[in-house]
Scaffold this motif. Sequence first.
Motif, PDB file in Angstrom:
ATOM      1  N   HIS A  19       0.833  -1.200   0.000  1.00  0.00           N
ATOM      2  CA  HIS A  19       0.000   0.000   0.000  1.00  0.00           C
ATOM      3  C   HIS A  19       0.873   1.258   0.000  1.00  0.00           C
ATOM      4  O   HIS A  19       0.583   2.233  -0.706  1.00  0.00           O
ATOM      5  CB  HIS A  19      -0.919  -0.005   1.218  1.00  0.00           C
ATOM      6  N   GLY A  20       1.925   1.235   0.816  1.00  0.00           N
ATOM      7  CA  GLY A  20       2.821   2.389   0.850  1.00  0.00           C
ATOM      8  C   GLY A  20       3.539   2.596  -0.476  1.00  0.00           C
ATOM      9  O   GLY A  20       3.707   3.740  -0.926  1.00  0.00           O
ATOM     10  N   TYR A  21       3.952   1.497  -1.103  1.00  0.00           N
ATOM     11  CA  TYR A  21       4.624   1.592  -2.402  1.00  0.00           C
ATOM     12  C   TYR A  21       3.682   2.192  -3.453  1.00  0.00           C
ATOM     13  O   TYR A  21       4.086   3.068  -4.229  1.00  0.00           O
ATOM     14  CB  TYR A  21       5.100   0.206  -2.821  1.00  0.00           C
ATOM     15  N   ARG A  22       2.451   1.728  -3.449  1.00  0.00           N
ATOM     16  CA  ARG A  22       1.480   2.251  -4.421  1.00  0.00           C
ATOM     17  C   ARG A  22       1.234   3.740  -4.185  1.00  0.00           C
ATOM     18  O   ARG A  22       1.150   4.533  -5.133  1.00  0.00           O
ATOM     19  CB  ARG A  22       0.182   1.460  -4.303  1.00  0.00           C
ATOM     20  N   PHE A  23       1.165   4.130  -2.918  1.00  0.00           N
ATOM     21  CA  PHE A  23       0.938   5.531  -2.574  1.00  0.00           C
ATOM     22  C   PHE A  23       2.108   6.405  -3.034  1.00  0.00           C
ATOM     23  O   PHE A  23       1.905   7.462  -3.638  1.00  0.00           O
ATOM     24  CB  PHE A  23       0.748   5.648  -1.057  1.00  0.00           C
ATOM     25  N   GLU A  24       3.337   5.946  -2.761  1.00  0.00           N
ATOM     26  CA  GLU A  24       4.513   6.726  -3.160  1.00  0.00           C
ATOM     27  C   GLU A  24       4.648   6.785  -4.678  1.00  0.00           C
ATOM     28  O   GLU A  24       5.059   7.813  -5.238  1.00  0.00           O
ATOM     29  CB  GLU A  24       5.779   6.124  -2.545  1.00  0.00           C
ATOM     30  N   LEU A  25       4.296   5.695  -5.368  1.00  0.00           N
ATOM     31  CA  LEU A  25       4.389   5.684  -6.824  1.00  0.00           C
ATOM     32  C   LEU A  25       3.392   6.665  -7.434  1.00  0.00           C
ATOM     33  O   LEU A  25       3.712   7.404  -8.375  1.00  0.00           O
ATOM     34  CB  LEU A  25       4.145   4.270  -7.344  1.00  0.00           C
ATOM     35  N   VAL A  26       2.169   6.697  -6.888  1.00  0.00           N
ATOM     36  CA  VAL A  26       1.164   7.643  -7.372  1.00  0.00           C
ATOM     37  C   VAL A  26       1.620   9.081  -7.120  1.00  0.00           C
ATOM     38  O   VAL A  26       1.453   9.972  -7.969  1.00  0.00           O
ATOM     39  CB  VAL A  26      -0.196   7.370  -6.705  1.00  0.00           C
ATOM     40  N   LYS A  27       2.230   9.325  -5.949  1.00  0.00           N
ATOM     41  CA  LYS A  27       2.736  10.665  -5.645  1.00  0.00           C
ATOM     42  C   LYS A  27       3.798  11.095  -6.648  1.00  0.00           C
ATOM     43  O   LYS A  27       3.809  12.240  -7.115  1.00  0.00           O
ATOM     44  CB  LYS A  27       3.330  10.700  -4.230  1.00  0.00           C
ATOM     45  N   LEU A  28       4.683  10.184  -6.997  1.00  0.00           N
ATOM     46  CA  LEU A  28       5.740  10.522  -7.952  1.00  0.00           C
ATOM     47  C   LEU A  28       5.173  10.809  -9.337  1.00  0.00           C
ATOM     48  O   LEU A  28       5.500  11.826  -9.972  1.00  0.00           O
ATOM     49  CB  LEU A  28       6.755   9.378  -8.031  1.00  0.00           C
ATOM     50  N   VAL A  29       4.333   9.911  -9.816  1.00  0.00           N
ATOM     51  CA  VAL A  29       3.819  10.045 -11.184  1.00  0.00           C
ATOM     52  C   VAL A  29       2.892  11.247 -11.319  1.00  0.00           C
ATOM     53  O   VAL A  29       2.730  11.800 -12.418  1.00  0.00           O
ATOM     54  CB  VAL A  29       3.108   8.743 -11.602  1.00  0.00           C
ATOM     55  N   SER A  30       2.285  11.683 -10.218  1.00  0.00           N
ATOM     56  CA  SER A  30       1.385  12.834 -10.278  1.00  0.00           C
ATOM     57  C   SER A  30       2.131  14.164 -10.381  1.00  0.00           C
ATOM     58  O   SER A  30       1.518  15.191 -10.692  1.00  0.00           O
ATOM     59  CB  SER A  30       0.481  12.860  -9.033  1.00  0.00           C
ATOM     60  N   VAL A 114       2.244   9.238  10.722  1.00  0.00           N
ATOM     61  CA  VAL A 114       0.972   8.805  11.324  1.00  0.00           C
ATOM     62  C   VAL A 114       0.272   7.799  10.418  1.00  0.00           C
ATOM     63  O   VAL A 114      -0.312   6.810  10.878  1.00  0.00           O
ATOM     64  CB  VAL A 114       0.066  10.021  11.592  1.00  0.00           C
ATOM     65  N   ALA A 115       0.351   8.013   9.108  1.00  0.00           N
ATOM     66  CA  ALA A 115      -0.347   7.127   8.174  1.00  0.00           C
ATOM     67  C   ALA A 115       0.360   5.779   8.026  1.00  0.00           C
ATOM     68  O   ALA A 115      -0.290   4.726   7.993  1.00  0.00           O
ATOM     69  CB  ALA A 115      -0.463   7.809   6.807  1.00  0.00           C
ATOM     70  N   VAL A 116       1.676   5.790   7.959  1.00  0.00           N
ATOM     71  CA  VAL A 116       2.421   4.554   7.707  1.00  0.00           C
ATOM     72  C   VAL A 116       2.839   3.867   8.999  1.00  0.00           C
ATOM     73  O   VAL A 116       2.880   2.634   9.087  1.00  0.00           O
ATOM     74  CB  VAL A 116       3.647   4.844   6.817  1.00  0.00           C
ATOM     75  N   ARG A 117       3.212   4.668  10.013  1.00  0.00           N
ATOM     76  CA  ARG A 117       3.569   4.166  11.351  1.00  0.00           C
ATOM     77  C   ARG A 117       4.833   3.303  11.339  1.00  0.00           C
ATOM     78  O   ARG A 117       4.994   2.422  12.171  1.00  0.00           O
ATOM     79  CB  ARG A 117       2.405   3.364  11.979  1.00  0.00           C
ATOM     80  N   SER A 118       5.727   3.556  10.390  1.00  0.00           N
ATOM     81  CA  SER A 118       6.990   2.812  10.352  1.00  0.00           C
ATOM     82  C   SER A 118       7.992   3.555   9.472  1.00  0.00           C
ATOM     83  O   SER A 118       7.850   3.571   8.244  1.00  0.00           O
ATOM     84  CB  SER A 118       6.785   1.400   9.799  1.00  0.00           C
ATOM     85  N   PRO A 119       9.017   4.204  10.082  1.00  0.00           N
ATOM     86  CA  PRO A 119      10.043   4.863   9.260  1.00  0.00           C
ATOM     87  C   PRO A 119      10.728   3.894   8.301  1.00  0.00           C
ATOM     88  O   PRO A 119      11.105   4.275   7.187  1.00  0.00           O
ATOM     89  CB  PRO A 119      11.022   5.414  10.298  1.00  0.00           C
ATOM     90  N   ARG A 120      10.909   2.652   8.723  1.00  0.00           N
ATOM     91  CA  ARG A 120      11.560   1.676   7.851  1.00  0.00           C
ATOM     92  C   ARG A 120      10.760   1.466   6.569  1.00  0.00           C
ATOM     93  O   ARG A 120      11.319   1.424   5.471  1.00  0.00           O
ATOM     94  CB  ARG A 120      11.742   0.352   8.594  1.00  0.00           C
ATOM     95  N   ARG A 121       9.452   1.323   6.721  1.00  0.00           N
ATOM     96  CA  ARG A 121       8.616   1.090   5.542  1.00  0.00           C
ATOM     97  C   ARG A 121       8.501   2.337   4.679  1.00  0.00           C
ATOM     98  O   ARG A 121       8.350   2.245   3.456  1.00  0.00           O
ATOM     99  CB  ARG A 121       7.244   0.592   5.969  1.00  0.00           C
ATOM    100  N   ILE A 122       8.578   3.498   5.287  1.00  0.00           N
ATOM    101  CA  ILE A 122       8.584   4.726   4.493  1.00  0.00           C
ATOM    102  C   ILE A 122       9.806   4.753   3.589  1.00  0.00           C
ATOM    103  O   ILE A 122       9.717   5.064   2.392  1.00  0.00           O
ATOM    104  CB  ILE A 122       8.547   5.967   5.417  1.00  0.00           C
ATOM    105  N   PHE A 123      10.967   4.417   4.148  1.00  0.00           N
ATOM    106  CA  PHE A 123      12.190   4.415   3.347  1.00  0.00           C
ATOM    107  C   PHE A 123      12.094   3.391   2.220  1.00  0.00           C
ATOM    108  O   PHE A 123      12.432   3.691   1.063  1.00  0.00           O
ATOM    109  CB  PHE A 123      13.395   4.104   4.245  1.00  0.00           C
ATOM    110  N   VAL A 124      11.651   2.193   2.544  1.00  0.00           N
ATOM    111  CA  VAL A 124      11.588   1.124   1.537  1.00  0.00           C
ATOM    112  C   VAL A 124      10.639   1.505   0.405  1.00  0.00           C
ATOM    113  O   VAL A 124      10.954   1.339  -0.782  1.00  0.00           O
ATOM    114  CB  VAL A 124      11.161  -0.197   2.193  1.00  0.00           C
ATOM    115  N   THR A 125       9.480   2.019   0.745  1.00  0.00           N
ATOM    116  CA  THR A 125       8.496   2.339  -0.292  1.00  0.00           C
ATOM    117  C   THR A 125       8.954   3.498  -1.170  1.00  0.00           C
ATOM    118  O   THR A 125       8.745   3.487  -2.395  1.00  0.00           O
ATOM    119  CB  THR A 125       7.139   2.666   0.332  1.00  0.00           C
TER     120      THR A 125
END
Length: 451
Positions: A19-30, A114-125
């Motif tokens: 879900h985080g990856y999809r969110f970050e990808l949409v943010k980039l492409v937008s 607050v939305a992701v609740r994990s700095p590690r997953r933010i970096f990975v996504t």
Amino acid sequence: MTATVAPPRAAAGPAPVLHGYRFELVKLVSQWRIRVLLGACWIAPALFVAAVSLQSSLPADTVFGRLMHATGWAGSLVVLGFSCLWALPLLTALVAGDAFAVEDRLGTWRHLLVAVRSPRRIFVTKALASVTVLLLLVAGLAVSSIAGGMAVVGNRPLVGLDGHLLAPADAAATALLAWACVLAPTLAFAAVGLLGSVALGRSPMGLLMPALLAFVLQVAQLLPLPVAVRVALPSHAFLAWRGLFTSPAQTGPVLIGLAVSLVWAVTATALAYWLFLRRDFTDVTYDGSGRRVLVAGVVPLVGLVVLTAVVVAAVTPAGGSGIERAKLQDSLATAYAHLYRLQSQQLGRPDVTEAQLRASASCDKGGSRVFDEGPGNDWRCFVTWRLPDVDAAGTAIYQLDVTPDGRYVADGDGPKQVNGYFQVRTPTGDAPNPLWQFDGNVDLLASTREG
């Protein structure tokens, strides 16, 4: 009456990586600039190749540029060479170099945490989304440039950098492999972009780090560096793909370049990850730290170059600049023999084999007072060959301009009827004499062959 106590609610877990990856990808492409880059990479190369291939004047100073009238694959390789010098480092800066800095500029870190609740997953996504967009951009450059060449010139044989002729199927496979080989250095520069974006916050220097690194490495590649240091730089993989277009292929520089690039990608990504997890997200005025960049970024990467150079020097036989008289003579004689056969076919002469020609070369750099080693435009070579049933040997003279990365341009200096400028008729139309001017490539890591 008994009171009912509600069980404690379990703490919410981190958001799924997908879900985080999809969110970050949409943010980039937008983002408008990413959309512009995608459109440019999927359209502009085809238009460029088509336009240049229709002109009478070709970019002869570029590898494969003089062949753009002969085969559609040459145009894609010209775009590849330009992309390795400028486009790919710039693309990594615009995509990966802004992956984390954009949150600093917009002040959205707290909302994202607050939305992701994990700095590690933010970096990975964020890292995965940046790599995905970069892969789309590289794929666009490759597909578009190939389409432009095929549409205007067609699927024809390609003359390699040692004069041998690649059939259309072999040319296609080798060109696609060359494009695949530049993915590793692209990932290395992208990792440097992530590191700069994390370490420098909203500072524009983070966005410029991949481009600045590419400029510094390009200047370094122009210097007469020892070959072990040259191949230890991540930018060398952007040049090593040329060795794929010789027979046998010069795989040593390619494999070392890929390994060095992947090590850089892993190291720079690990440093960025380490810095990101130790960041204080409560500081809304964070603008990065120059000392942190120096200690956690520049010093480890410089140390990596030194370590890699030591390893390369220990495991390879090459020394000095890697450009030596014996290797240059072997390369020139091989290319001449292949191209002589091609010229004979185009002129309708009896075919001869390379073994029958027994071509050899004798080269000198700058006269008797200059050591015959290293790059320069003062190499002068004499090529001799023999035809079956002919006692006298033929001789041709070439002026060579050899660059520090091993590429050379051979310019025919007589006799005119052999390697001078004249038009020959080919199945695709008139073309310059193949022995007049041609490109070659010296394997910097090969051992010198005596005799």
